[in-house]
Design an enzyme around this catalytic site. Sequence first.
Site, PDB file in Angstrom:
ATOM      1  N   CYS A 192      12.208  -0.454   8.297  1.00  0.00           N
ATOM      2  CA  CYS A 192      12.566  -0.648   9.706  1.00  0.00           C
ATOM      3  C   CYS A 192      14.052  -0.927   9.691  1.00  0.00           C
ATOM      4  O   CYS A 192      14.528  -1.733   8.873  1.00  0.00           O
ATOM      5  CB  CYS A 192      11.800  -1.837  10.276  1.00  0.00           C
ATOM      6  N   CYS A 207      15.834   4.771  13.795  1.00  0.00           N
ATOM      7  CA  CYS A 207      14.646   3.934  13.962  1.00  0.00           C
ATOM      8  C   CYS A 207      13.492   4.624  13.238  1.00  0.00           C
ATOM      9  O   CYS A 207      13.179   5.783  13.533  1.00  0.00           O
ATOM     10  CB  CYS A 207      14.352   3.834  15.455  1.00  0.00           C
TER      11      CYS A 207
HETATM   12  N1  DGL Z   1      14.321  -0.529  14.308  1.00  0.00           N
HETATM   13  C1  DGL Z   1      13.109   0.151  14.511  1.00  0.00           C
HETATM   14  C2  DGL Z   1      12.495   0.767  13.280  1.00  0.00           C
HETATM   15  O1  DGL Z   1      13.216   1.148  12.394  1.00  0.00           O
HETATM   16  C3  DGL Z   1      12.131  -0.346  15.544  1.00  0.00           C
HETATM   17  C4  DGL Z   1      11.799  -1.796  15.635  1.00  0.00           C
HETATM   18  C5  DGL Z   1      10.914  -2.053  16.832  1.00  0.00           C
HETATM   19  O2  DGL Z   1      11.405  -1.898  17.942  1.00  0.00           O
HETATM   20  O3  DGL Z   1       9.736  -2.364  16.653  1.00  0.00           O
HETATM   21  O4  DGL Z   1      11.313   0.958  13.193  1.00  0.00           O
END
Ligand code: DGL
Length: 275
Positions: free
Chosen positions: A182, A70
């Site tokens: 993301c 993430c």
């Molecule tokens: N998948 C995550 C990222 O790479 C987070 C997305 C979220 O929960 O806002 O930032």
Amino acid sequence: MRIGVIDSGVGGLSILNVVRAQVPAHYFYCMDNQYLPYGTKSELFIRQRLVQLTQYLVTQHQVELVLIACNTATTQAVDHLRQQFDLPFVGVVPAIKPAAHYCGARPFAVLATQATVNGPYIEQLVAEFAPANDVELIGSSELVLLAEQKVWYRADVAAQVHRVLAATSLSVSKTTAVVLGCTHFPFLADEIRSWLGSEVELFDTADAIARRVMQLKLQFAFNDEQEKSADVFISTAELDAIQQRRLSELGFGQHLCWPNPAETEKDYSSLSSLS
Ligand code: DGL
């Protein structure tokens, strides 16, 4: 070798799918759907939450390496986690370096969450790797939720993705490349590409992350005993029937909900107030 993988939702699966094709291990994917999306939460909240999740993975599942799949959690919390725990962490940050390399001096954009684009970490990455580029930073949590809809429910989200992109300042005529900053966004790559046009290159980091995990596995000589066990999917809020049915297609043999839903309000009420 036991590897913990953490994200707020399904985004981390875009990394896990590539990593597990290259690195045999026993994976424990922890999806913090109780607090999805992370992109609208404070840095303090994300740090504290990541400490709790790591603690859980280490004590209950004896993971030996944690992959923060993430960008939001990595940019807000990975330095703190490295200070708190004596185990290797692999984080995911937007692929600004390869994008700048590809673009030369031409402009490019980073599509990520609000928390990622507003944090100091991204500024450092741009200053270090793309000082000559005009880099447009665009934050969206709506895209995160659309990726969830697509992965779990196979929803056709193209029109909504196009509407979200059209409402941003992203200028197709000016942009040579878009960094998918993301981990949810690679699941929307087709929709994003169909809006941008085929001349715009998309960048993500999954392959580089897989190489890094493999490097650490060899460096620390982790043992391979557990590798044949089924991968475990952990959610922090209950899954509905459709989500539960999808788990085996997503490559998981076991589902756990942590903490037990009955304990959630009691133990986590103080944390919610930080969000
Ligand atoms: N998948 C995550 C990222 O790479 C987070 C997305 C979220 O929960 O806002 O930032």
